[in-house]
Motif scaffolding. Structure first.
Motif, PDB file in Angstrom:
ATOM      1  N   PRO A 152      80.859 -20.283 112.492  1.00 52.46           N
ATOM      2  CA  PRO A 152      80.179 -19.057 112.036  1.00 52.46           C
ATOM      3  C   PRO A 152      80.857 -17.605 112.505  1.00 52.46           C
ATOM      4  CG  PRO A 152      79.323 -20.009 114.120  1.00 52.46           C
ATOM      5  CD  PRO A 152      80.192 -21.014 113.599  1.00 52.46           C
ATOM      6  N   GLY A 153      80.744 -16.852 111.777  1.00 55.59           N
ATOM      7  CA  GLY A 153      81.251 -15.390 112.066  1.00 55.59           C
ATOM      8  C   GLY A 153      82.447 -14.931 111.273  1.00 55.59           C
ATOM      9  N   HIS A 154      83.113 -15.961 110.511  1.00 61.52           N
ATOM     10  CA  HIS A 154      84.349 -15.644 109.620  1.00 61.52           C
ATOM     11  C   HIS A 154      83.958 -15.301 108.079  1.00 61.52           C
ATOM     12  CE1 HIS A 154      86.907 -17.390 112.634  1.00 61.52           C
ATOM     13  NE2 HIS A 154      86.011 -18.240 113.067  1.00 61.52           N
ATOM     14  N   ALA A 155      84.951 -14.305 107.801  1.00 63.33           N
ATOM     15  CA  ALA A 155      84.630 -13.859 106.382  1.00 63.33           C
ATOM     16  C   ALA A 155      84.436 -14.925 105.328  1.00 63.33           C
ATOM     17  CB  ALA A 155      85.828 -12.795 106.108  1.00 63.33           C
ATOM     18  N   TYR A 156      85.014 -16.059 105.529  1.00 65.05           N
ATOM     19  CA  TYR A 156      85.101 -17.069 104.577  1.00 65.05           C
ATOM     20  C   TYR A 156      83.597 -17.422 104.489  1.00 65.05           C
ATOM     21  CZ  TYR A 156      85.782 -20.368 108.711  1.00 65.05           C
ATOM     22  OH  TYR A 156      85.832 -21.029 109.768  1.00 65.05           O
ATOM     23  N   ASN A 157      82.801 -17.263 105.254  1.00 58.21           N
ATOM     24  CA  ASN A 157      81.371 -17.834 105.102  1.00 58.21           C
ATOM     25  C   ASN A 157      80.678 -16.894 104.090  1.00 58.21           C
ATOM     26  OD1 ASN A 157      81.322 -20.042 107.011  1.00 58.21           O
ATOM     27  ND2 ASN A 157      81.486 -18.488 108.467  1.00 58.21           N
ATOM     28  N   SER A 158      79.485 -17.521 103.860  1.00 59.44           N
ATOM     29  CA  SER A 158      78.765 -16.899 102.587  1.00 59.44           C
ATOM     30  C   SER A 158      77.959 -15.597 103.286  1.00 59.44           C
ATOM     31  CB  SER A 158      77.743 -17.836 102.010  1.00 59.44           C
ATOM     32  OG  SER A 158      76.628 -18.338 103.109  1.00 59.44           O
ATOM     33  N   ASP A 159      77.302 -14.809 102.647  1.00 54.20           N
ATOM     34  CA  ASP A 159      76.637 -13.601 102.819  1.00 54.20           C
ATOM     35  C   ASP A 159      75.347 -14.290 103.591  1.00 54.20           C
ATOM     36  OD1 ASP A 159      78.318 -11.983 101.995  1.00 54.20           O
ATOM     37  OD2 ASP A 159      77.242 -11.517 100.158  1.00 54.20           O
ATOM     38  N   PHE A 160      74.638 -15.408 103.323  1.00 48.56           N
ATOM     39  CA  PHE A 160      73.531 -15.835 103.826  1.00 48.56           C
ATOM     40  C   PHE A 160      73.804 -16.298 105.267  1.00 48.56           C
ATOM     41  CE2 PHE A 160      70.059 -19.291 103.307  1.00 48.56           C
ATOM     42  CZ  PHE A 160      69.222 -18.731 103.888  1.00 48.56           C
ATOM     43  N   SER A 161      74.868 -17.060 105.392  1.00 43.49           N
ATOM     44  CA  SER A 161      75.586 -17.523 106.671  1.00 43.49           C
ATOM     45  C   SER A 161      75.554 -16.213 107.486  1.00 43.49           C
ATOM     46  CB  SER A 161      76.674 -18.454 106.674  1.00 43.49           C
ATOM     47  OG  SER A 161      76.992 -18.767 107.861  1.00 43.49           O
ATOM     48  N   LEU A 162      76.470 -15.476 107.007  1.00 44.43           N
ATOM     49  CA  LEU A 162      76.755 -14.323 108.033  1.00 44.43           C
ATOM     50  C   LEU A 162      75.603 -13.331 108.308  1.00 44.43           C
ATOM     51  CD1 LEU A 162      80.110 -13.231 106.087  1.00 44.43           C
ATOM     52  CD2 LEU A 162      80.002 -14.364 108.215  1.00 44.43           C
ATOM     53  N   GLU A 163      74.826 -13.104 107.437  1.00 47.85           N
ATOM     54  CA  GLU A 163      73.303 -12.567 107.964  1.00 47.85           C
ATOM     55  C   GLU A 163      72.773 -12.989 109.232  1.00 47.85           C
ATOM     56  OE1 GLU A 163      69.595 -10.479 105.704  1.00 47.85           O
ATOM     57  OE2 GLU A 163      69.587 -12.645 105.903  1.00 47.85           O
ATOM     58  N   GLY A 164      72.846 -14.350 109.448  1.00 46.75           N
ATOM     59  CA  GLY A 164      72.311 -15.107 110.500  1.00 46.75           C
ATOM     60  C   GLY A 164      73.130 -15.298 111.631  1.00 46.75           C
ATOM     61  N   THR A 165      74.417 -14.571 111.603  1.00 43.43           N
ATOM     62  CA  THR A 165      75.343 -14.593 112.575  1.00 43.43           C
ATOM     63  C   THR A 165      75.531 -13.426 113.523  1.00 43.43           C
ATOM     64  OG1 THR A 165      76.855 -16.156 111.338  1.00 43.43           O
ATOM     65  CG2 THR A 165      77.701 -15.114 113.001  1.00 43.43           C
ATOM     66  N   LYS A 166      74.885 -13.429 114.745  1.00 45.81           N
ATOM     67  CA  LYS A 166      74.646 -12.284 115.527  1.00 45.81           C
ATOM     68  C   LYS A 166      75.913 -11.696 116.485  1.00 45.81           C
ATOM     69  CE  LYS A 166      70.332 -13.945 115.406  1.00 45.81           C
ATOM     70  NZ  LYS A 166      71.083 -15.375 114.597  1.00 45.81           N
ATOM     71  N   LEU A 167      76.952 -12.679 116.620  1.00 47.50           N
ATOM     72  CA  LEU A 167      78.001 -12.655 117.429  1.00 47.50           C
ATOM     73  C   LEU A 167      79.405 -12.500 116.951  1.00 47.50           C
ATOM     74  CD1 LEU A 167      76.675 -14.689 120.420  1.00 47.50           C
ATOM     75  CD2 LEU A 167      76.323 -12.034 120.315  1.00 47.50           C
ATOM     76  N   PRO A 168      80.258 -12.179 117.271  1.00 47.49           N
ATOM     77  CA  PRO A 168      81.601 -12.343 116.756  1.00 47.49           C
ATOM     78  C   PRO A 168      82.248 -13.804 116.727  1.00 47.49           C
ATOM     79  CG  PRO A 168      81.689 -10.520 118.309  1.00 47.49           C
ATOM     80  CD  PRO A 168      80.317 -11.212 118.677  1.00 47.49           C
ATOM     81  N   ALA A 169      83.004 -13.970 115.944  1.00 42.48           N
ATOM     82  CA  ALA A 169      83.392 -15.793 115.687  1.00 42.48           C
ATOM     83  C   ALA A 169      84.126 -15.993 117.308  1.00 42.48           C
ATOM     84  CB  ALA A 169      84.750 -15.592 114.843  1.00 42.48           C
ATOM     85  N   GLY A 170      83.645 -17.095 117.392  1.00 41.05           N
ATOM     86  CA  GLY A 170      84.202 -17.819 118.835  1.00 41.05           C
ATOM     87  C   GLY A 170      82.958 -17.708 119.878  1.00 41.05           C
ATOM     88  N   HIS A 171      81.858 -16.996 119.821  1.00 41.12           N
ATOM     89  CA  HIS A 171      81.084 -16.862 120.641  1.00 41.12           C
ATOM     90  C   HIS A 171      79.798 -17.913 120.399  1.00 41.12           C
ATOM     91  CE1 HIS A 171      83.235 -13.350 121.138  1.00 41.12           C
ATOM     92  NE2 HIS A 171      82.557 -13.035 122.567  1.00 41.12           N
ATOM     93  N   PRO A 172      79.422 -18.820 120.983  1.00 37.33           N
ATOM     94  CA  PRO A 172      78.509 -19.792 120.620  1.00 37.33           C
ATOM     95  C   PRO A 172      76.970 -19.055 120.443  1.00 37.33           C
ATOM     96  CG  PRO A 172      79.711 -20.578 122.562  1.00 37.33           C
ATOM     97  CD  PRO A 172      80.044 -18.990 122.373  1.00 37.33           C
ATOM     98  N   GLU A 173      76.401 -19.644 119.081  1.00 35.13           N
ATOM     99  CA  GLU A 173      75.062 -19.457 118.996  1.00 35.13           C
ATOM    100  C   GLU A 173      74.172 -20.647 118.996  1.00 35.13           C
ATOM    101  OE1 GLU A 173      73.904 -16.536 116.118  1.00 35.13           O
ATOM    102  OE2 GLU A 173      76.104 -15.595 115.902  1.00 35.13           O
ATOM    103  N   GLY A 174      72.922 -20.484 119.347  1.00 38.14           N
ATOM    104  CA  GLY A 174      72.255 -21.648 119.377  1.00 38.14           C
ATOM    105  C   GLY A 174      70.709 -21.679 118.976  1.00 38.14           C
ATOM    106  N   ILE A 175      69.840 -22.447 119.512  1.00 38.40           N
ATOM    107  CA  ILE A 175      68.582 -22.583 118.935  1.00 38.40           C
ATOM    108  C   ILE A 175      67.598 -21.620 118.925  1.00 38.40           C
ATOM    109  CG2 ILE A 175      67.382 -23.387 121.203  1.00 38.40           C
ATOM    110  CD1 ILE A 175      66.943 -24.914 118.034  1.00 38.40           C
ATOM    111  N   PHE A 176      67.828 -20.501 119.770  1.00 39.88           N
ATOM    112  CA  PHE A 176      67.167 -19.179 120.015  1.00 39.88           C
ATOM    113  C   PHE A 176      67.713 -18.291 118.650  1.00 39.88           C
ATOM    114  CE2 PHE A 176      66.819 -20.660 124.427  1.00 39.88           C
ATOM    115  CZ  PHE A 176      65.499 -20.183 124.699  1.00 39.88           C
ATOM    116  N   ASP A 177      68.913 -18.422 118.407  1.00 39.06           N
ATOM    117  CA  ASP A 177      69.554 -17.777 117.338  1.00 39.06           C
ATOM    118  C   ASP A 177      68.988 -18.236 116.061  1.00 39.06           C
ATOM    119  OD1 ASP A 177      71.698 -15.941 118.509  1.00 39.06           O
ATOM    120  OD2 ASP A 177      71.758 -17.826 119.419  1.00 39.06           O
ATOM    121  N   SER A 178      68.663 -19.574 115.738  1.00 41.53           N
ATOM    122  CA  SER A 178      68.183 -20.188 114.858  1.00 41.53           C
ATOM    123  C   SER A 178      66.736 -19.841 114.336  1.00 41.53           C
ATOM    124  CB  SER A 178      68.423 -21.743 114.963  1.00 41.53           C
ATOM    125  OG  SER A 178      67.857 -22.421 113.604  1.00 41.53           O
TER     126      SER A 178
END
Length: 380
Positions: free
Chosen positions: A300-326
């Motif tokens: 997650p967090g990289h420009a190669y991902n879709s807009d839908f994926s990136l909208e749900g990504t809250k942190l820069p690439a390399g920072h783990p996201e989890g169940i709360f974020d989901s």
């Protein structure tokens, strides 16, 4: 400045496992303000918990009837607009029905109800009043699941030909082998849980995910369930064959007696040009498989991902996201829908997803009890 959406909560009090998940999710995008609710059947416990949340005690109600009556007395701009139902399964239907009848938007834990007939009633009521209704199939909010959905829709793995979803836990082992314990837990009580434990609790997550990421509905199923003890009325393990079409087949495996497993939910979708794999315990990794290329790992967090994926990504690439974020992404999708500002299809699981889930639960049990036969998932 737009005001926050006023949110009430039913259940999710001091001893709730999911209450904190919903409260954090509701606050994540600064879209909601929790203003009150009914957090416990014991009013004093509910008041004490409301005090911890620094809520107005006048909006910590005795029960849902009290909530509806008192909220109606407030100025429209002060009233709750949406209510989250975080109670045991048997309360989902009566509470959601009463909320819809009183023009509230609803966020409801799964399974949606305890019977498919109840789900039909909610489905018709929601169509009539057109309120936003979300069913919290939490894992649909993960950025890399949304990336998987987008890649499949864009044809990046070609025509789907195999679906494999697995959800393994071992938490019920300490209960199921003790007669007194298995007779006293609400999860194994049909009056409180409905007709299924394992399929109703976690199998429905896997079923929803299979339809969510592929964008294809299951047409027929064949189930083999395990109850382990003759005096146990609820399944605690099962395997279900899925038939999307004559050319697209799948398997769903769910268990609460997979000894040592914690929350092993995996999704594997194979097309004629590639495959995608995702595991909930390592949710930041989406694996892309191609026969003529090395294994690719998307994060997650990289420009190669879709807009839908990136909208749900809250942190820069390399920072783990989890169940709360989901779960937070689902609440954000609900907020967008309430404000009539939806951007992406699939931003939150809708009532129809819960309706499909209840149909799946009942048809799974029917398939097993009829002697492990194919039954239809075509909607009535």
């Amino acid at each position: 400045m737009m005001s926050k959406i006023k949110l009430g909560i039913l259940g999710g009090g001091e001893d709730s496992l999911i209450g904190i998940l919903h409260r954090v999710a509701a606050n994540m995008f600064d879209q909601f303000e929790i203003v009150g609710g009914v957090f416990d059947t014991n009013h004093q416990k509910s008041l004490d918990f409301g005090d911890k949340l620094q809520l107005d005690p006048n909006r910590v109600y005795r029960d849902l009837d009290h909530l509806v009556a008192e909220e109606a007395k407030l100025a429209e701009e002060e009233r709750m607009q949406v209510v989250s139902v975080l109670t045991p399964n048997f309360l989902h239907f009566p509470m959601a029905k009463q909320l819809l009848e009183n023009n509230y938007h609803v966020i409801c834990e799964k399974p949606l109800t305890t019977t498919f007939e109840e789900a039909k009633i909610l489905n018709q009521l929601q169509k009539k009043n057109n309120k936003v209704f979300a069913v919290t199939y939490t894992y649909t909010g993960y950025p890399m699941i949304r990336q998987m959905k987008t890649m499949i829709a864009n044809g990046e793995i070609g025509e789907i030909q195999k679906v494999d979803v697995q959800y393994y836990q071992g938490w019920i082992n300490p209960l199921i082998h003790d007669k007194d314990k298995r007779s006293s837990t609400w999860r194994l009580d049909p009056e409180k849980s409905g007709i299924s434990c394992c399929i109703g609790d976690i199998g429905t997550h896997a079923f929803n995910m299979a339809e969510y990421v592929t964008g294809i509905q299951v047409k027929d199923i064949l189930a083999d369930l395990n109850y382990l003890y003759e005096d146990n009325p609820m399944d605690i393990d099962g395997t279900v064959l899925l038939r999307f079409s004559e050319k697209i087949k799948g398997v769903l495996r769910a268990s609460q007696i997979a000894t040592g497993e914690e929350n092993n939910f995996s999704v594997k979708i194979y097309g004629d040009r590639g495959g995608l794999k995702w595991e909930q315990e390592n949710p930041n990794y989406l694996y892309l498989l191609k026969e003529d290329q090395p294994l690719q790992v998307l994060k997650p967090g990289h420009a190669y991902n879709s807009d839908f994926s990136l909208e749900g990504t809250k942190l820069p690439a390399g920072h783990p996201e989890g169940i709360f974020d989901s779960m937070g992404n689902i609440y954000y999708g609900v907020a967008q829908a309430i404000k009539d500002n939806s951007k992406f299809e699939g931003a939150y699981p809708k009532l129809h997803d819960g309706y499909r889930g209840m149909h799946f639960i009942e048809q799974t049990v029917a398939s097993h009890k009829q002697g492990n036969v194919w039954v239809s998932m075509e909607e009535e």
